[in-house]
Design an enzyme around this catalytic site. Structure first.
Site, mmCIF file in Angstrom:
data_model
loop_
_atom_site.group_PDB
_atom_site.id
_atom_site.type_symbol
_atom_site.label_atom_id
_atom_site.label_comp_id
_atom_site.label_asym_id
_atom_site.label_seq_id
_atom_site.Cartn_x
_atom_site.Cartn_y
_atom_site.Cartn_z
ATOM 1 N N TYR A 1 5.006 10.267 15.199
ATOM 2 C CA TYR A 1 3.704 9.640 14.966
ATOM 3 C C TYR A 1 3.469 8.507 15.974
ATOM 4 O O TYR A 1 2.424 8.413 16.602
ATOM 5 C CB TYR A 1 3.612 9.137 13.524
ATOM 6 C CG TYR A 1 2.376 8.338 13.228
ATOM 7 C CD1 TYR A 1 1.122 8.948 13.220
ATOM 8 C CD2 TYR A 1 2.443 6.974 12.973
ATOM 9 C CE1 TYR A 1 -0.027 8.222 12.964
ATOM 10 C CE2 TYR A 1 1.301 6.237 12.709
ATOM 11 C CZ TYR A 1 0.070 6.869 12.715
ATOM 12 O OH TYR A 1 -1.065 6.139 12.461
ATOM 13 N N GLU B 1 -5.355 5.951 5.293
ATOM 14 C CA GLU B 1 -5.027 4.517 5.166
ATOM 15 C C GLU B 1 -5.315 4.019 3.749
ATOM 16 O O GLU B 1 -4.546 3.248 3.184
ATOM 17 C CB GLU B 1 -5.800 3.677 6.184
ATOM 18 C CG GLU B 1 -5.469 3.952 7.629
ATOM 19 C CD GLU B 1 -4.061 3.581 8.065
ATOM 20 O OE1 GLU B 1 -3.326 2.922 7.302
ATOM 21 O OE2 GLU B 1 -3.701 3.964 9.182
ATOM 22 N N TRP C 1 3.848 4.322 4.701
ATOM 23 C CA TRP C 1 3.112 5.222 5.578
ATOM 24 C C TRP C 1 3.859 6.547 5.713
ATOM 25 O O TRP C 1 3.253 7.599 5.857
ATOM 26 C CB TRP C 1 2.887 4.556 6.936
ATOM 27 C CG TRP C 1 2.059 5.396 7.859
ATOM 28 C CD1 TRP C 1 2.450 5.900 9.051
ATOM 29 C CD2 TRP C 1 0.707 5.830 7.667
ATOM 30 N NE1 TRP C 1 1.428 6.626 9.609
ATOM 31 C CE2 TRP C 1 0.338 6.593 8.783
ATOM 32 C CE3 TRP C 1 -0.233 5.650 6.655
ATOM 33 C CZ2 TRP C 1 -0.919 7.183 8.926
ATOM 34 C CZ3 TRP C 1 -1.486 6.228 6.796
ATOM 35 C CH2 TRP C 1 -1.813 6.986 7.914
#
Length: 192
Positions: free
Chosen positions: A20, A42, A50
């Protein structure tokens, strides 16, 4: 002879985070559907890691019509019931409701500004902010700009768009370059 070790931002540990970090984080995004995707993800991440969201990303794409805001805006009781039963996503009623509400608000912003991209990037005058952080400890959880963005989005009816969430959105979509100076991606992202 030993291969030179790749230096990344300190949070990018483990294969998923590294991928990522190396391929997406901080790369400027100007495509509305991708901006909507990051807005949804988000918001879903609030209170979670995350990494949890990255691992659920494909399930989110399936559950939310590949992040097509026009489709998601039409979700009703049947779709909400399906989403609450979908173990592939975060099954939080407030976050699911927020995604549908945000899709409707997203469409209104597109109508007003032509694109969501034109709306959101105006907060940084259309150009990524280039920071020169030496350590990840120097990266703030929010800024004056993310405060303003959050306030404006909330006034437009968006949910789960607090300042910290919006700063993470800015980082993810390349509105701000928060790769640390010693990171191998810092200069590459700076040139984008």
């Amino acid at each position: 002879m030993k291969a030179k070790e790749v230096v990344r931002c300190g949070w990018a540990v483990g294969e998923e985070y590294e991928r990522y970090h190396d391929e997406e984080w901080g790369v400027p995004v100007h495509e509305d559907r991708m901006l909507f995707e990051f807005l949804v993800l988000e918001g879903a991440q609030a209170g979670l890691s995350w990494l949890t969201i990255l691992r659920k990303r494909e399930a989110y794409r399936k559950a939310f019509a590949a992040f097509d805001p026009e489709v998601v805006a039409r979700y009703g009781a049947r779709e909400k019931k399906r989403l609450l039963a979908d173990a592939g996503i975060v099954r939080n009623r407030l976050k699911i409701d927020a995604t549908i509400i945000n899709a409707k608000a997203f469409l209104k912003v597109q109508e007003e500004f032509g694109t969501f991209d034109a709306y959101i990037w105006r907060f940084v005058n259309g150009q990524p902010l280039q920071n020169e952080r030496r350590t990840i400890q120097e990266i703030p959880p929010r800024t004056v700009i993310s405060d303003e963005m959050s306030k404006d989005l909330k006034q437009r009816g968006f949910k789960f768009v607090g300042s910290t969430i919006m700063y993470a959105h800015m980082q993810a979509t390349g509105m701000v370059n928060d790769h640390v100076v010693g990171c191998w991606r810092y200069e590459a992202v700076q040139r984008m």
